[in-house]
Motif scaffolding. Structure first.
Motif: not given
Length: 171
Positions: A150-169
């Motif tokens: 999760l730390i890695d996945d959310i890190g990628v989403m932050i880097r990519d400036r994605s504000s989409e909800a995670r499918s696993t939220h």
């Protein structure tokens, strides 16, 4: 083999029952139960109860601003919580191991709200404090692996400036 006796912590029993029921049926009344329980505990109540309740309640709301509010409350409670109080609930609990998840959840909510720099700061804190997870032991290896992913996945989403909800939220 002995049968466990009655719980010595009725507040935790109520939190556990509401969370378990919500996981089964998703009924929003279980969230309401926890909100009502928060009012009973009060902001100055037992920090273990406040930390656990707020942490779970954050996962039960869809709105990232509301989730952020509960996650910050959980973090604030953890900051005044000590291992001896947490270990009254379960001998294996270590407050240091709460922090990676708490900061990760805040990072994810800030990301969903578009506050990417603040999200990156909390993600950095989650990553820096993840070493405490190594002390959990081999029986918690699945949890440690999940947190690392999760730390890695959310890190990628932050880097990519994605504000989409995670499918696993959880919500």
């Amino acid at each position: 083999m002995t049968t466990p006796g009655p719980s010595t912590d009725p507040i935790m029993d109520r939190i556990t029952a509401a969370v378990g029921a919500h996981r089964v049926d998703g009924d929003p009344r279980h969230r309401d139960t926890l909100v009502d329980l928060w009012a009973e505990i009060t902001a100055g109540g037992d920090p273990f109860h406040r930390c656990v309740l707020a942490h779970y309640l954050a996962d039960m709301v869809d709105d990232p601003a509301q989730a952020l509010m509960w996650d910050v409350r959980a973090l604030d409670a953890a900051d005044v919580l000590d291992d001896s109080r947490a270990q009254e609930h379960h001998v294996s609990l270590q407050v240091a191991a709460f922090y990676p998840s708490l900061h990760l959840n805040i990072a994810d909510n800030l990301r969903r709200l578009g506050s990417f720099d603040a999200a990156a700061d909390h993600l950095d804190t989650a990553r820096a404090r993840a070493g405490a997870l190594a002390d959990l032991g081999p029986e918690q290896s699945g949890y440690v692996e999940m947190m690392t992913t999760l730390i890695d996945d959310i890190g990628v989403m932050i880097r990519d400036r994605s504000s989409e909800a995670r499918s696993t939220h959880p919500a």
